[in-house]
Design a protein around this motif. Structure first.
Motif, PDB file in Angstrom:
ATOM      1  N   ARG A  93       0.823  -1.207   0.000  1.00  0.00           N
ATOM      2  CA  ARG A  93       0.000   0.000   0.000  1.00  0.00           C
ATOM      3  C   ARG A  93       0.861   1.263   0.000  1.00  0.00           C
ATOM      4  N   LEU A  94       1.969   1.221   0.699  1.00  0.00           N
ATOM      5  CA  LEU A  94       2.881   2.368   0.686  1.00  0.00           C
ATOM      6  C   LEU A  94       3.502   2.539  -0.698  1.00  0.00           C
ATOM      7  N   GLU A  95       3.795   1.433  -1.340  1.00  0.00           N
ATOM      8  CA  GLU A  95       4.336   1.499  -2.702  1.00  0.00           C
ATOM      9  C   GLU A  95       3.324   2.132  -3.648  1.00  0.00           C
ATOM     10  N   ALA A  96       2.053   1.795  -3.477  1.00  0.00           N
ATOM     11  CA  ALA A  96       1.005   2.360  -4.342  1.00  0.00           C
ATOM     12  C   ALA A  96       0.913   3.874  -4.212  1.00  0.00           C
ATOM     13  N   ASP A  97       1.352   4.414  -3.069  1.00  0.00           N
ATOM     14  CA  ASP A  97       1.369   5.861  -2.849  1.00  0.00           C
ATOM     15  C   ASP A  97       2.742   6.462  -3.124  1.00  0.00           C
ATOM     16  N   ALA A  98       3.577   5.693  -3.843  1.00  0.00           N
ATOM     17  CA  ALA A  98       4.919   6.161  -4.223  1.00  0.00           C
ATOM     18  C   ALA A  98       5.774   6.502  -3.002  1.00  0.00           C
ATOM     19  N   TYR A  99       5.514   5.829  -1.895  1.00  0.00           N
ATOM     20  CA  TYR A  99       6.278   5.990  -0.653  1.00  0.00           C
ATOM     21  C   TYR A  99       6.259   7.421  -0.116  1.00  0.00           C
ATOM     22  N   GLY A 100       5.259   8.182  -0.515  1.00  0.00           N
ATOM     23  CA  GLY A 100       5.171   9.561  -0.045  1.00  0.00           C
ATOM     24  C   GLY A 100       4.201   9.745   1.107  1.00  0.00           C
ATOM     25  N   ARG A 101       3.402   8.731   1.376  1.00  0.00           N
ATOM     26  CA  ARG A 101       2.421   8.819   2.453  1.00  0.00           C
ATOM     27  C   ARG A 101       2.673   7.681   3.418  1.00  0.00           C
ATOM     28  N   GLY A 102       2.724   7.991   4.704  1.00  0.00           N
ATOM     29  CA  GLY A 102       3.049   6.968   5.693  1.00  0.00           C
ATOM     30  C   GLY A 102       1.844   6.472   6.444  1.00  0.00           C
ATOM     31  N   CYS A 103       1.924   6.538   7.759  1.00  0.00           N
ATOM     32  CA  CYS A 103       0.857   6.069   8.650  1.00  0.00           C
ATOM     33  C   CYS A 103       0.337   7.266   9.446  1.00  0.00           C
ATOM     34  N   LEU A 104      -0.957   7.496   9.388  1.00  0.00           N
ATOM     35  CA  LEU A 104      -1.525   8.654  10.075  1.00  0.00           C
ATOM     36  C   LEU A 104      -1.347   8.548  11.587  1.00  0.00           C
ATOM     37  N   ILE A 105      -1.344   7.330  12.123  1.00  0.00           N
ATOM     38  CA  ILE A 105      -1.137   7.149  13.562  1.00  0.00           C
ATOM     39  C   ILE A 105       0.263   7.622  13.937  1.00  0.00           C
ATOM     40  N   GLY A 106       1.249   7.230  13.148  1.00  0.00           N
ATOM     41  CA  GLY A 106       2.609   7.689  13.403  1.00  0.00           C
ATOM     42  C   GLY A 106       2.760   9.183  13.203  1.00  0.00           C
ATOM     43  N   ASP A 107       2.128   9.704  12.154  1.00  0.00           N
ATOM     44  CA  ASP A 107       2.213  11.151  11.890  1.00  0.00           C
ATOM     45  C   ASP A 107       1.615  11.952  13.047  1.00  0.00           C
ATOM     46  N   PHE A 108       0.448  11.544  13.521  1.00  0.00           N
ATOM     47  CA  PHE A 108      -0.191  12.241  14.634  1.00  0.00           C
ATOM     48  C   PHE A 108       0.631  12.094  15.915  1.00  0.00           C
TER      49      PHE A 108
END
Length: 204
Positions: A93-108
């Motif tokens: 799933r991260l690959e599908a987003d070109a590794y530009g989007r991570g995990c919202l839990i980690g981001d928060f």
């Protein structure tokens, strides 16, 4: 006739905006613009940005739980294979987003927990809940002699999730999968390596 509620549309839009811009960088105007909704519709449904962000976080966590269940409840795989399968699903799933989007839990956890006690408490509860299915899977692997019982299953589950979050952060910086693959290779060659005491007959 009553107007249809825009609540779900605003929540969906908020998830997209907060993924792109973070908690602090996301304004109510940004969210309602993404939802193509009037600004007053936000305050009709949500008491504050903080309360809204908690609901966005819960929505995201519900999705994460479903991905965990997809891997950890797959009885065609051994417990150890289920753990690896979860990481592979997330990697895809991260690959599908070109590794530009991570995990919202980690981001928060990085951004919002220092500014909002409400979100910090919710994040703490999420990590406890998130750990449970992983700890159960690890305990099953230990009971079967598939991995070492040197550490408690709950501690290993915490280690797995925390270290994986770190790998995702590095991935976002590098815009590539190297950190993810490195973590998987090292973790399953060390902490989650197959027990050397397991006989060939015990292996599936």
């Amino acid at each position: 006739m009553a107007k249809p509620s825009l609540r779900e549309k605003i929540l969906d839009a908020g998830l997209r905006v907060m993924f792109r811009q973070g908690y602090n960088g996301s304004g109510i105007r940004d969210i309602v613009a993404e939802a193509e909704a009037p600004q007053g519709s936000f305050t009709n449904h949500f008491r504050s940005k903080e309360a809204f962000a908690e609901e966005v976080l819960d929505r995201y966590f519900s999705h994460v739980r479903s991905l965990a269940a997809q891997a950890l409840e797959d009885r065609t795989l051994t417990p150890r294979e289920r753990l690896r399968r979860y990481l592979d699903i997330i990697t895809e799933r991260l690959e599908a987003d070109a590794y530009g989007r991570g995990c919202l839990i980690g981001d928060f956890s990085l951004e919002a927990s220092s500014h909002s006690e409400r979100l910090r408490r919710r994040l703490a509860d999420i990590f406890v809940e998130w750990r449970q299915p992983f700890a159960a899977c690890i305990a099953e692997a230990q009971d079967r002699g598939e991995i070492s019982s040197a550490f408690a299953a709950e501690d290993l589950a915490d280690f797995l999730l925390a270290s994986w979050q770190g790998a995702i952060l590095r991935m976002k910086v590098e815009r590539g999968p190297a950190a993810l693959e490195r973590f998987k290779s090292i973790a399953f060659a060390t902490v989650f390596r197959e027990s050397p005491n397991r006989t060939a007959e015990e292996r599936p």
